[in-house]
Design an enzyme around this catalytic site. Structure first.
Site, mmCIF file in Angstrom:
data_model
loop_
_atom_site.group_PDB
_atom_site.id
_atom_site.type_symbol
_atom_site.label_atom_id
_atom_site.label_comp_id
_atom_site.label_asym_id
_atom_site.label_seq_id
_atom_site.Cartn_x
_atom_site.Cartn_y
_atom_site.Cartn_z
ATOM 1 N N CYS A 19 0.824 -1.219 0.000
ATOM 2 C CA CYS A 19 0.000 0.000 0.000
ATOM 3 C C CYS A 19 0.852 1.261 0.000
ATOM 4 C CB CYS A 19 -0.971 -0.018 1.167
ATOM 5 S SG CYS A 19 -0.173 -0.461 2.690
ATOM 6 N N GLU B 273 -5.686 2.619 -7.153
ATOM 7 C CA GLU B 273 -4.514 1.877 -6.680
ATOM 8 C C GLU B 273 -4.191 0.765 -7.690
ATOM 9 O OE1 GLU B 273 -3.104 0.522 -2.203
ATOM 10 O OE2 GLU B 273 -5.137 0.074 -2.821
#
Ligand code: ADP
Length: 482
Positions: free
Chosen positions: A285, A386
Site C-alpha cells: 500500500c 490503486e
C-alpha cells in the site's frame, strides 16, 4: 506421497475443526497448484473465539507489564528460531521472493520486541489539581478483547504488528487473517503457545470473511477492531463499528506520489524506485503509484530505471535467486493489465513490460512483467486507482507548486516520497504533502521506530513507533478529594 497440510482453527488453546466441517484449497500463485487446505470457519467459530478471548482477558490484563514483556520476548526468539519455516510459508502462499519473506520475518521480530518494551512504558500522569484538597491522576487500561483482520500481502508482519501491541497492552485477540495466506497465521499461533501465551489470549478464526467479520463487529464484548486491507472493506467495517462505537484502527489503501526534482541524485532515485515499486511485485500500500519527474530530467531518469527494471529476475519466489514473484492471483493480473492498456489507449508510452509472461515451470502462475509507462496524465485510471502491481507510471511536471497540487489531489493519504538535494525544498514539500508518512531521498518508511499509518481515506491509527500501544489503551481519569 506426503499428506497435504490442513490448517485448522485455534480457539481457547485448542486446534479444532470448523463447525461447518469444510475446507478450501490454497493455491500457489507461482504454479497455480494446490499447496494446502484451510478450514472454512464462520460466525459460529467466531463466537467460540470471542467467548475464549473474553474469558482469558481477566487474567491476561491483570498480569504485570514485565510478565507480558517476557512472554513476548520469548515469542520473538521463537520467530527467529523458526525463520526458515516462516519465510517458506510466507513465500509459498503470497508468491513473494524468499529474500523479501526473510525481511518480513526480521520486521516481525522487530515489532514483537519493540512492543514488548513499549508495554513497560505505559506511563500514567499526575496533573496539578485546581484545589489543595484534590488530586488528579490518569491511568491507562487495556481496551478489552480485540479483533484483528489482516491482509495477504504481508501475511506475517501484519499479524505480528497488530497482535503484539495488543498483547503488550493487556488485550486478548481474535485474529482473522486473509483466507489465502493462513500458513503464517497458524505458525504464529503455534509459536505464541510455545512462548507461553495462555489459552484464549490469541485465537485464530479462518474462513468466511463476511460472516466472521459480522460476528466480531456485532459482539459488544469485542471492544476494538484493528484492520489492514482495502479502503472498500475498511469503510464497511467502520460503518458496522459505528453501531457500537467500537474503537477502530484502519490501515487502508494508498496512492503514493513519488516526486523527483531536477536537483536530485538521479542514480539514487532510480535505485529506490526500482526497489520500492517492484517490491512484492508492487503489491504494497506504500509503493509509489504516481512517479512525478521534473521535465528536464525525465529522459535520463527513464533510461536509468529501464536498465534496472529489465534486469529484474522474475520467477517462483521460492527459488532463492528470484527478485520478483507472481501477483497474488489471475484477477490481480487482469486488473493490472487493464490499467496498463487503459493508459496506453489514452496516450501513455510503454517503455518496457506490459505483458503477461510465461515462466518456465510456472505456466499457470499469475505473473506480470515489470512495466514502465511514461506520459501519464490524470485521465488514466492508473492516475487515481490503486494499481497493486509492478507498473511504474511516470508523469512530468515543471514547477514545485504544480506537482504538489497533483500529488495531493487524491482521496488517499498514506505515503509520499520526495527526491531533492535542496534542503529548504525538502522541508517545504514534506510539510505540504497531505500524507501520513513522507520519505525524503528515502523510500524505507516502514520502520519499527516510527508510527506507520495514513490520513484521509488511507485510514486512522498508527502502528509502531513511540506510543504504538495507545490504540489498545483507554485513558482513565481518577480524581480524589482528600
Ligand atoms: P485485499 O484487497 O488486500 O485482499 P481486503 O480488504 O479485501 O483486501 O481484505 C483484507 C482482509 O479483510 C482479509 O482478511 C479479508 O478476508 C477481510 N475481509 C474482506 N471482506 C470482509 C468483510 N466483509 N468483513 C470482514 N473482513 C473482511
Amino acid at each position: 506421497m506426503q499428506e497435504m497440510e490442513k490448517y485448522m482453527l485455534y480457539i481457547d488453546g485448542q486446534w479444532m475443526e470448523p463447525v461447518s466441517g469444510n475446507y478450501e484449497n490454497i493455491i500457489s500463485p507461482a504454479t497455480g497448484k494446490i499447496i494446502s487446505q484451510v478450514a472454512v470457519g464462520d460466525e459460529r467459530d467466531a463466537q467460540k473465539a470471542i467467548d475464549a478471548s473474553v474469558h482469558a482477558f481477566k487474567d491476561w490484563s491483570a498480569r504485570t507489564a514485565g510478565e507480558r514483556a517476557n512472554i513476548l520476548r520469548k515469542f520473538a526468539q521463537l520467530l527467529e528460531q523458526n525463520r526458515q519455516q516462516l519465510s517458506q510459508a510466507v513465500s509459498a502462499e503470497s508468491g513473494k521472493p524468499l529474500k523479501e519473506a526473510d525481511i518480513e520475518v526480521t520486521r516481525s521480530i522487530d515489532y514483537a520486541l519493540w512492543n514488548a518494551e513499549e508495554g513497560r512504558r505505559i506511563y500514567g500522569e499526575t496533573i496539578p489539581a485546581p484545589s489543595r484538597n484534590k488530586r488528579i491522576e490518569v491511568i491507562h487500561q487495556p481496551v478489552g478483547p480485540i479483533a484483528a483482520i489482516t491482509p495477504w500481502n504481508f501475511p506475517l508482519s501484519m499479524i505480528v504488528r497488530k497482535i503484539t501491541p495488543a498483547l503488550a497492552a493487556g488485550c486478548t485477540v481474535v485474529l482473522k487473517p486473509a483466507p489465502t495466506t493462513p500458513g503464517s497465521a497458524v505458525l504464529v499461533c503455534q509459536l505464541a503457545e510455545q512462548a507461553g501465551i495462555p489459552a484464549g489470549v490469541v485465537n485464530l478464526v479462518l474462513g468466511d470473511a463476511e460472516k466472521i467479520g459480522k460476528a466480531l463487529l456485532t459482539d459488544k464484548r469485542i471492544r476494538k477492531i484493528t484492520f489492514t486491507g482495502s479502503t472498500k472493506v475498511g469503510k464497511l467495517l467502520l460503518k458496522q463499528a459505528a453501531d457500537q462505537v467500537k474503537r477502530v484502527s484502519m490501515e487502508l489503501g494508498g496512492h503514493a506520489p513519488l516526486i523527483i526534482f531536477e536537483d536530485a541524485d538521479l542514480e539514487q532515485a532510480a535505485t529506490n524506485v526500482a526497489q520500492i515499486k517492484f517490491y512484492n511485485s508492487g503489491q504494497t500500500c506504500i509503493c509509489p503509484n504516481r512517479i512525478y519527474v521534473q521535465q528536464t530530467i525525465v529522459e535520463p531518469f527513464i533510461q536509468l530505471l529501464k536498465k534496472k527494471v529489465e534486469a529484474l529476475k522474475i520467477g517462483n519466489g521460492l527459488q532463492p535467486e528470484v527478485e520478483m514473484g507472481p501477483l497474488v492471483n489471475h484477477q490481480a493480473v487482469e486488473k493490472v493489465h487493464a490499467q496498463v492498456n487503459d493508459a496506453i489507449h489514452k496516450g501513455a508510452t510503454l517503455i518496457t513490460g506490459g505483458t503477461i509472461p510465461t515462466i518456465e515451470g510456472c505456466e499457470n502462475g499469475s505473473f506480470y512483467a515489470p512495466t514502465i509507462l511514461a506520459n501519464i496524465n490524470h485521465h488514466m485510471t492508473i492516475a487515481h486507482e490503486e494499481t497493486f502491481g509492478p507498473v511504474a507510471a511516470i508523469a512530468t511536471f515543471e514547477s514545485e507548486e504544480e506537482v504538489l497540487a497533483h500529488a495531493n489531489n487524491t482521496d488517499y493519504g498514506l505515503a509520499a516520497y520526495v527526491f531533492t538535494k535542496d534542503l529548504a525544498r525538502s522541508i517545504r514539500v514534506s510539510e505540504e504533502l497531505e500524507y501520513g508518512m513522507v520519505g525524503i531521498n528515502d523510500t524505507a518508511v516502514t520502520v519499527v521506530e516510527g508510527p506507520f499509518g495514513g490520513i484521509k481515506e488511507s485510514g486512522m491509527g498508527r502502528e509502531g513507533g513511540p506510543g504504538s500501544l495507545h490504540d489498545f489503551l483507554n485513558k482513565k481519569l481518577i480524581t480524589t478529594t482528600i
